[in-house]
Design a protein around this motif. Structure first.
Motif, PDB file in Angstrom:
ATOM      1  N   GLN A 219      -2.836  13.085  -6.907  1.00 17.65           N
ATOM      2  CA  GLN A 219      -2.991  11.662  -6.619  1.00 17.65           C
ATOM      3  C   GLN A 219      -3.026  11.428  -5.110  1.00 17.65           C
ATOM      4  OE1 GLN A 219       0.345   9.133  -7.666  1.00 17.65           O
ATOM      5  NE2 GLN A 219      -1.031   7.400  -8.056  1.00 17.65           N
TER       6      GLN A 219
ATOM      7  N   CYS B 212      -5.303   5.192   5.812  1.00 15.65           N
ATOM      8  CA  CYS B 212      -6.238   4.408   6.635  1.00 15.65           C
ATOM      9  C   CYS B 212      -5.689   4.226   8.048  1.00 15.65           C
ATOM     10  CB  CYS B 212      -6.540   3.066   5.983  1.00 15.65           C
ATOM     11  SG  CYS B 212      -7.660   3.197   4.571  1.00 15.65           S
TER      12      CYS B 212
ATOM     13  N   CYS C 213       1.047   3.445  -6.310  1.00 19.24           N
ATOM     14  CA  CYS C 213       1.226   4.603  -5.425  1.00 19.24           C
ATOM     15  C   CYS C 213      -0.104   4.999  -4.774  1.00 19.24           C
ATOM     16  CB  CYS C 213       1.828   5.774  -6.192  1.00 19.24           C
ATOM     17  SG  CYS C 213       3.506   5.459  -6.789  1.00 19.24           S
ATOM     18  N   SER C 214      -1.174   5.012  -5.554  1.00 21.10           N
ATOM     19  CA  SER C 214      -2.495   5.345  -4.977  1.00 21.10           C
ATOM     20  C   SER C 214      -2.845   4.376  -3.860  1.00 21.10           C
ATOM     21  CB  SER C 214      -3.576   5.308  -6.052  1.00 21.10           C
ATOM     22  OG  SER C 214      -3.391   6.352  -6.974  1.00 21.10           O
ATOM     23  N   LYS C 215      -2.618   3.099  -4.094  1.00 15.10           N
ATOM     24  CA  LYS C 215      -2.954   2.089  -3.088  1.00 15.10           C
ATOM     25  C   LYS C 215      -2.049   2.216  -1.862  1.00 15.10           C
ATOM     26  CE  LYS C 215      -4.758  -2.473  -2.740  1.00 15.10           C
ATOM     27  NZ  LYS C 215      -5.156  -3.676  -3.401  1.00 15.10           N
ATOM     28  N   CYS C 216      -0.785   2.544  -2.082  1.00 13.92           N
ATOM     29  CA  CYS C 216       0.155   2.756  -0.972  1.00 13.92           C
ATOM     30  C   CYS C 216      -0.289   3.946  -0.114  1.00 13.92           C
ATOM     31  CB  CYS C 216       1.561   2.990  -1.533  1.00 13.92           C
ATOM     32  SG  CYS C 216       2.819   3.368  -0.288  1.00 13.92           S
ATOM     33  N   PHE C 217      -0.628   5.053  -0.751  1.00 11.87           N
ATOM     34  CA  PHE C 217      -1.098   6.220   0.004  1.00 11.87           C
ATOM     35  C   PHE C 217      -2.338   5.867   0.810  1.00 11.87           C
ATOM     36  CE2 PHE C 217       0.667   8.850  -3.720  1.00 11.87           C
ATOM     37  CZ  PHE C 217       1.903   9.002  -3.124  1.00 11.87           C
ATOM     38  N   ALA C 218      -3.287   5.204   0.164  1.00 12.49           N
ATOM     39  CA  ALA C 218      -4.538   4.841   0.838  1.00 12.49           C
ATOM     40  C   ALA C 218      -4.267   3.973   2.058  1.00 12.49           C
ATOM     41  CB  ALA C 218      -5.479   4.130  -0.132  1.00 12.49           C
ATOM     42  N   TYR C 219      -3.382   3.034   1.925  1.00 12.43           N
ATOM     43  CA  TYR C 219      -3.012   2.144   3.028  1.00 12.43           C
ATOM     44  C   TYR C 219      -2.520   2.951   4.231  1.00 12.43           C
ATOM     45  CZ  TYR C 219      -0.516  -1.769   5.305  1.00 12.43           C
ATOM     46  OH  TYR C 219      -0.061  -2.713   6.173  1.00 12.43           O
TER      47      TYR C 219
ATOM     48  N   GLN D 229     -10.430   9.571  -0.318  1.00 13.84           N
ATOM     49  CA  GLN D 229     -11.111   8.279  -0.337  1.00 13.84           C
ATOM     50  C   GLN D 229     -10.876   7.486   0.943  1.00 13.84           C
ATOM     51  OE1 GLN D 229      -9.579   6.462  -3.896  1.00 13.84           O
ATOM     52  NE2 GLN D 229     -10.891   7.659  -5.234  1.00 13.84           N
ATOM     53  N   SER D 230      -9.789   7.766   1.665  1.00 16.44           N
ATOM     54  CA  SER D 230      -9.369   6.913   2.780  1.00 16.44           C
ATOM     55  C   SER D 230      -9.606   7.485   4.172  1.00 16.44           C
ATOM     56  CB  SER D 230      -7.875   6.602   2.644  1.00 16.44           C
ATOM     57  OG  SER D 230      -7.589   6.036   1.401  1.00 16.44           O
TER      58      SER D 230
ATOM     59  N   SER E 195      -6.287   9.984  -2.954  1.00 17.02           N
ATOM     60  CA  SER E 195      -6.173   8.826  -2.059  1.00 17.02           C
ATOM     61  C   SER E 195      -6.619   9.186  -0.648  1.00 17.02           C
ATOM     62  CB  SER E 195      -4.736   8.304  -2.037  1.00 17.02           C
ATOM     63  OG  SER E 195      -4.399   7.726  -3.272  1.00 17.02           O
TER      64      SER E 195
END
Length: 179
Positions: free
Chosen positions: A132, A104, A95-101, A139-140, A136
């Motif tokens: 969370q 961006c 989920c963190s990686k999905c949000f970051a994507y 960071q993004s 994200s």
């Protein structure tokens, strides 16, 4: 950043975004000079589910006269991005990686179209964790300001009770479907 906020509001669906959109339209969030709703959700699966959510989002934005933009739906590219995290639990690293994507993409859109802030309703869902989402985003979003706005949950629930929105029972990706 200028005093005037040009905001991208990231949305996953109309049931989650309706209250936030209404708050902004009604001027309840100070300083927002202009905004657009961004629907960028390549995580949603299957395509028919994505289309249902997109159609509801468009219908609500048009009802309120709100501008919106639709990001590309490339589920395969999204799957490549989260590869290796398929077995992570909801609210986990996937989920963190999905949000970051998705943040961006919003950051790039903001730079190209002169927006200076991003907010989202990704944490509104009972399936997600607001802290969370915020982490994200922080960071993004880079040099585009992220606004962790506390949306009016009572307003969102009221609009949902009064609407005929299509409602889903999972966050969006095939890994979040409750079995």
């Amino acid at each position: 950043m200028s005093d005037k906020i040009k905001l991208i509001l990231m949305s996953c669906c109309a049931p989650c975004s309706c209250g936030a959109i209404k708050q902004i339209v009604d001027g309840e969030i100070p300083g927002i000079d202009d905004f657009i709703v961004m629907f960028f959700n390549p995580n949603i699966y299957p395509l028919v589910e994505y289309q249902k959510r997109l159609n509801e989002q468009i219908k609500y934005c048009e009802k309120l006269g709100v501008k919106y933009v639709i990001g590309d739906y490339d589920h395969d590219k999204w799957r490549e991005h989260i590869a290796g995290l398929e077995n992570e639990p909801e609210r986990g690293a996937r989920c963190s990686k999905c949000f970051a994507y998705r943040f961006c993409l919003a950051r790039e859109y903001a730079k190209e179209h002169d927006f200076n802030a991003i907010a989202s309703v990704f944490g509104v869902s009972r399936h997600k964790d607001q802290s969370q989402v915020d982490a994200s985003a922080n960071q993004s979003c880079g040099d585009i300001k992220y606004l962790p706005i506390k949306w009016n949950e009572n307003l969102r629930q009221q609009i949902n009770r009064e609407s005929e929105f299509y409602r889903q029972n999972y966050c969006g990706c095939e890994f979040s479907v409750r079995k």
